[in-house]
Write a protein that holds these residues in place. Structure first.
Motif, PDB file in Angstrom:
ATOM      1  N   ASN A 174      70.412  11.323  23.105  1.00 18.43           N
ATOM      2  CA  ASN A 174      71.812  11.059  23.411  1.00 18.43           C
ATOM      3  C   ASN A 174      72.709  11.505  22.260  1.00 18.43           C
ATOM      4  OD1 ASN A 174      71.640   8.699  21.593  1.00 18.43           O
ATOM      5  ND2 ASN A 174      70.609   7.704  23.313  1.00 18.43           N
ATOM      6  N   PHE A 175      73.955  11.735  22.576  1.00 21.41           N
ATOM      7  CA  PHE A 175      74.944  12.239  21.630  1.00 21.41           C
ATOM      8  C   PHE A 175      76.138  11.291  21.617  1.00 21.41           C
ATOM      9  CE2 PHE A 175      72.423  15.736  23.084  1.00 21.41           C
ATOM     10  CZ  PHE A 175      72.283  16.579  21.998  1.00 21.41           C
ATOM     11  N   TYR A 176      76.596  10.981  20.430  1.00 23.14           N
ATOM     12  CA  TYR A 176      77.680  10.008  20.328  1.00 23.14           C
ATOM     13  C   TYR A 176      79.047  10.696  20.294  1.00 23.14           C
ATOM     14  CZ  TYR A 176      78.226  11.060  15.306  1.00 23.14           C
ATOM     15  OH  TYR A 176      78.467  11.684  14.113  1.00 23.14           O
ATOM     16  N   PHE A 177      80.061   9.925  20.658  1.00 21.75           N
ATOM     17  CA  PHE A 177      81.448  10.382  20.664  1.00 21.75           C
ATOM     18  C   PHE A 177      82.260   9.477  19.745  1.00 21.75           C
ATOM     19  CE2 PHE A 177      79.641  12.162  24.366  1.00 21.75           C
ATOM     20  CZ  PHE A 177      80.411  13.237  24.768  1.00 21.75           C
ATOM     21  N   GLU A 178      83.152  10.066  19.010  1.00 23.02           N
ATOM     22  CA  GLU A 178      83.994   9.268  18.114  1.00 23.02           C
ATOM     23  C   GLU A 178      85.204   8.737  18.884  1.00 23.02           C
ATOM     24  OE1 GLU A 178      84.672  11.876  14.794  1.00 23.02           O
ATOM     25  OE2 GLU A 178      82.962  11.042  13.703  1.00 23.02           O
ATOM     26  N   CYS A 179      84.927   7.800  19.772  1.00 29.92           N
ATOM     27  CA  CYS A 179      85.987   7.147  20.539  1.00 29.92           C
ATOM     28  C   CYS A 179      85.694   5.658  20.573  1.00 29.92           C
ATOM     29  CB  CYS A 179      86.091   7.729  21.945  1.00 29.92           C
ATOM     30  SG  CYS A 179      84.574   7.609  22.922  1.00 29.92           S
ATOM     31  N   GLU A 180      86.682   4.884  20.926  1.00 25.70           N
ATOM     32  CA  GLU A 180      86.574   3.425  20.818  1.00 25.70           C
ATOM     33  C   GLU A 180      86.191   2.733  22.118  1.00 25.70           C
ATOM     34  OE1 GLU A 180      86.675   2.024  17.935  1.00 25.70           O
ATOM     35  OE2 GLU A 180      87.102   3.936  16.981  1.00 25.70           O
ATOM     36  N   GLN A 181      86.281   3.425  23.245  1.00 29.26           N
ATOM     37  CA  GLN A 181      85.956   2.780  24.507  1.00 29.26           C
ATOM     38  C   GLN A 181      85.293   3.757  25.461  1.00 29.26           C
ATOM     39  OE1 GLN A 181      89.764   1.395  25.889  1.00 29.26           O
ATOM     40  NE2 GLN A 181      90.308   3.349  26.800  1.00 29.26           N
ATOM     41  N   ALA A 182      84.539   3.186  26.386  1.00 30.19           N
ATOM     42  CA  ALA A 182      83.826   4.002  27.365  1.00 30.19           C
ATOM     43  C   ALA A 182      84.793   4.541  28.418  1.00 30.19           C
ATOM     44  CB  ALA A 182      82.723   3.178  28.021  1.00 30.19           C
TER      45      ALA A 182
ATOM     46  N   THR B  69      71.327  18.939  14.343  1.00 27.55           N
ATOM     47  CA  THR B  69      71.461  19.189  12.905  1.00 27.55           C
ATOM     48  C   THR B  69      71.936  20.597  12.599  1.00 27.55           C
ATOM     49  OG1 THR B  69      69.675  17.604  12.503  1.00 27.55           O
ATOM     50  CG2 THR B  69      70.253  19.082  10.696  1.00 27.55           C
ATOM     51  N   ASN B  70      71.224  21.605  13.106  1.00 28.20           N
ATOM     52  CA  ASN B  70      71.580  22.982  12.787  1.00 28.20           C
ATOM     53  C   ASN B  70      72.822  23.457  13.532  1.00 28.20           C
ATOM     54  OD1 ASN B  70      68.258  22.963  12.710  1.00 28.20           O
ATOM     55  ND2 ASN B  70      69.168  24.036  10.994  1.00 28.20           N
ATOM     56  N   PHE B  71      72.971  23.009  14.792  1.00 24.86           N
ATOM     57  CA  PHE B  71      74.098  23.465  15.606  1.00 24.86           C
ATOM     58  C   PHE B  71      75.213  22.433  15.712  1.00 24.86           C
ATOM     59  CE2 PHE B  71      70.904  26.207  18.211  1.00 24.86           C
ATOM     60  CZ  PHE B  71      70.722  27.020  17.100  1.00 24.86           C
ATOM     61  N   ASP B  72      75.087  21.310  15.006  1.00 26.05           N
ATOM     62  CA  ASP B  72      76.135  20.262  14.989  1.00 26.05           C
ATOM     63  C   ASP B  72      76.620  19.920  16.396  1.00 26.05           C
ATOM     64  OD1 ASP B  72      75.921  20.111  12.306  1.00 26.05           O
ATOM     65  OD2 ASP B  72      77.870  20.962  11.824  1.00 26.05           O
ATOM     66  N   GLY B  73      75.678  19.611  17.272  1.00 33.68           N
ATOM     67  CA  GLY B  73      76.051  19.299  18.652  1.00 33.68           C
ATOM     68  C   GLY B  73      76.826  18.013  18.804  1.00 33.68           C
ATOM     69  N   ARG B  74      76.828  17.153  17.788  1.00 34.30           N
ATOM     70  CA  ARG B  74      77.611  15.918  17.820  1.00 34.30           C
ATOM     71  C   ARG B  74      78.217  15.668  16.444  1.00 34.30           C
ATOM     72  NH1 ARG B  74      74.427  15.251  14.100  1.00 34.30           N
ATOM     73  NH2 ARG B  74      72.742  13.732  13.995  1.00 34.30           N
ATOM     74  N   PRO B  75      79.322  14.927  16.413  1.00 35.12           N
ATOM     75  CA  PRO B  75      79.995  14.292  17.546  1.00 35.12           C
ATOM     76  C   PRO B  75      80.698  15.319  18.425  1.00 35.12           C
ATOM     77  CG  PRO B  75      81.329  14.048  15.577  1.00 35.12           C
ATOM     78  CD  PRO B  75      80.051  14.668  15.130  1.00 35.12           C
ATOM     79  N   VAL B  76      80.909  14.958  19.677  1.00 32.31           N
ATOM     80  CA  VAL B  76      81.545  15.843  20.651  1.00 32.31           C
ATOM     81  C   VAL B  76      83.040  15.543  20.674  1.00 32.31           C
ATOM     82  CG1 VAL B  76      81.493  16.675  23.016  1.00 32.31           C
ATOM     83  CG2 VAL B  76      79.412  15.774  21.977  1.00 32.31           C
ATOM     84  N   ASN B  77      83.860  16.591  20.624  1.00 38.93           N
ATOM     85  CA  ASN B  77      85.303  16.418  20.535  1.00 38.93           C
ATOM     86  C   ASN B  77      86.009  16.685  21.857  1.00 38.93           C
ATOM     87  OD1 ASN B  77      85.290  15.941  17.615  1.00 38.93           O
ATOM     88  ND2 ASN B  77      84.700  18.084  17.456  1.00 38.93           N
TER      89      ASN B  77
END
Length: 619
Positions: A203-211, A514-522
């Motif tokens: 899974n990949f995380y998002f820098e947001c405060e709510q779902a 890690t190599n492709f910086d897939g997260r965080p997603v903007n």
């Protein structure tokens, strides 16, 4: 190269002049001064013929890549003035030429041409797609930040942020077709082996405060869950996440992917994606291989039909008591290397430091236990009762499977070393005598601590924490043991060899993150999120195909070395007639030039040579 002089002058100066096409810019430059007519008369009777002969020799040398130029330098000349807020480098990257060499085999230009037929497009989908993939591999940034880097590529593409967003919408619109196209075309680059398919989720995380809120489909009225949801993060972050499922083949090359909301169970994602695989590879009969979390009963049942099979990790702790007895019953164990009978007691107690026991230390013991399971076929059968009546009852079948149990002395010692360190940390926590309730996790050192309450009649309860010796002893029982479940009748050694390749799918996730910086997603919109991961998936596919081709020629390159080499391969423009390399040679560069036959290990390049490489792969 041609002769240039003022034909109306009585004493003309003779020059060698070269015509230059650098991108859209066309110019000519005088690259050598032969001298005045009067000066040349001192060395020849016919200056014009002499100069023409010299230029002919220069053209011959130019054809073989060797030429001598004369430049003049003005140390008072200022740099080119711009209206930019900050100065930009004039270096141009040519490392992405290697990526374009491979991407040309995916025929994506034809894909986007097919999908945009009949639509008025104000931007080139293929160009945007190419540079989104290049950027994700070499210099992963947000889509907006990537625009500032476009001038650092040799081609200097020109498109805007709105074009990127519109392209991403189009890419997501053809999500399934795009993945199917990638698999089909990649098979022409590296022959795909779909006999074993490995599956895992991350899974990949998002820098947001709510779902995300639920969405109501305007056509069907169905309530759809947003992609960004709270779930169990692989990185233990308290942010909303999106779940990705990935299938790969036995060489670690991805086959297809799926995205789900972060609160969806991993076990519910495997079968739907397998059904998509069956559309991409019709009539395929493959072995499904996954870890214990993705080896549920329904998944095993699905892969027991249609000529398919399964190999999944089996938790020994979750086995029934009967099967646990079979595991710890020290009979019928054999060495994996040569099937010699051996006991677990012997494996635990031999002197591993003796040179003669090195092979045994690296070996494993194994046994095979039958573990068939009754399953519901979803059908009904007619049953005749004793009184002669006929009734319908659900038909039952049997899920054929075997449990292959292994024991490794090396693994046992490793697990005990890790546990002993955790016990020491637990002892340090106990020394603090913290009376607060301690939460325990399955891999937390606090799981070895237990709470003890003491009291006497009428007195205050005294809470103490002590080492849970019974918990430690229980865990030690399983040290060195490992099990997999399968419905194959192949030798255990072959099945275990297939299962051991599961590490490659974890490596795929590590490369993306890690190599492709897939997260965080903007991104916020679901279609843009899906398009973002399609680009990450394409970058992974391109790297894995390139890695497979390099491995085939016995020149393995790690992701870090590949990215560093491609990123550092920059050139600078010398008076518009030459590009000079600003990078050094390396083993990675040697491997890439050997594979692609592109001479990008030179010190100097003519513009027409670099232009020719790009034109060849884009035509």
């Amino acid at each position: 190269m041609k002769l240039f002089y003022n034909k109306t002058s009585k004493d003309p100066i003779y020059y060698a002049q070269v015509g230059i096409r650098n991108g859209k810019k066309v110019t000519t430059k005088n690259v050598k001064r032969f001298g005045k007519h009067s000066e040349l008369l001192k060395i020849t009777d016919d200056p014009l013929s002499y100069v023409k002969e010299e230029i002919r020799k220069m053209n011959e040398e130019y054809r073989v890549g060797k030429v001598e130029y004369t430049f003049s330098t003005n140390y008072n000349e200022r740099v080119e003035q711009t209206d930019d807020e900050a100065s930009a480098s004039t270096e141009l990257n040519v490392g992405y030429f290697f990526l374009q060499y491979l991407m040309s085999g995916l025929q994506l230009k034809d894909f986007f041409k097919e999908k945009t037929a009949g639509r008025k497009m104000t931007f080139d989908c293929y160009t945007i797609h190419r540079f989104l993939v290049y950027s994700r591999i070499m210099d992963p940034l947000s889509k907006y930040a990537m625009l500032d880097k476009l001038d650092s590529y040799y081609e200097k593409p020109d498109f805007s942020y709105q074009h990127i967003l519109r392209f991403m919408d189009l890419l997501e619109e053809h999500y399934d077709d795009y993945l199917a196209w990638l698999y089909k075309q990649s098979d022409t680059i590296v022959k795909r082996d779909s006999s074993v398919l490995y599956y895992d989720c991350t899974n990949f995380y998002f820098e947001c405060e709510q779902a995300d809120d639920e969405i109501v489909d305007e056509v069907t009225g169905e309530i759809l869950t947003g992609l960004r949801q709270y779930g169990v993060s692989k990185e233990n972050r308290p942010n909303p996440i999106v779940e990705m499922g990935l299938f790969m083949d036995s060489r670690g090359i991805p086959i297809t992917m799926c995205l789900h909301p972060g609160n969806v169970s991993e076990q519910l994602t495997a079968v739907p994606l397998e059904e998509e695989v069956l559309k991409i590879i019709p009539d395929s009969k493959f072995i499904y291989c996954a870890d214990a979390g993705l080896g549920s009963y329904n998944i095993r049942k699905f892969n027991s039909m249609g000529g398919r099979a399964f190999i999944v990790t089996q938790s020994i702790k979750k086995l029934s008591d009967t099967l646990k007895k079979a595991v710890f019953n020290d009979y019928d164990y054999k060495l994996l290397s040569d099937d010699t009978p051996i006991t677990i007691e012997e494996m635990k107690n031999f002197d591993r430091h003796h040179p003669d026991n090195l092979a045994l230390y690296n070996d494993s013991a194994y046994k095979v236990v039958s573990a068939d399971k009754v399953l519901d076929l979803g059908l009904y059968e007619d049953v005749v009762l004793k009184n002669g009546r006929t009734v319908q009852r659900k038909a039952k079948g049997v899920l054929k499977q075997r449990i292959i149990i292994t024991f490794s002395r090396k693994m046992m010692e490793y697990q005990r070393t890790v546990r002993n360190r955790q016990i020491e940390r637990a002892k340090k926590l106990l020394a603090l005598k913290d009376p607060e309730e301690i939460k325990k996790g399955p891999n937390d050192v606090k799981r070895f601590m237990k709470r003890v309450s003491k009291t006497k009649s009428g007195e205050k309860v005294i809470v103490e924490y002590t080492l849970d010796e019974s918990k430690i002893a229980e865990e030690e029982k399983y040290d060195g043991y490992y099990a997999i479940a399968t419905n194959l009748a192949d030798p255990a050694k072959d099945i275990l060899a297939v299962s051991q390749k599961r590490y490659q799918i974890e490596d795929c996730f590590r490369i993306i993150k890690t190599n492709f910086d897939g997260r965080p997603v903007n991104h916020r919109l679901a279609e843009r999120i899906r398009a973002h991961f399609l680009i990450c998936y394409t970058a992974l596919l391109v790297y894995r195909l390139l890695e497979a081709q390099l491995d085939d020629q016995k020149t393995h390159v790690t992701p870090a070395n590949l990215v560093t080499t491609l990123k550092n391969m920059t050139v600078t423009n010398i008076h518009d007639i030459d590009f000079m390399a600003l990078y050094k040679g390396s083993k990675t560069l040697d491997a890439l030039t050997q594979l692609t036959r592109m001479p990008l290990d030179r010190r100097h390049y003519r513009p027409k040579d670099l232009n020719g490489m790009i034109k060849k792969f884009l035509s």
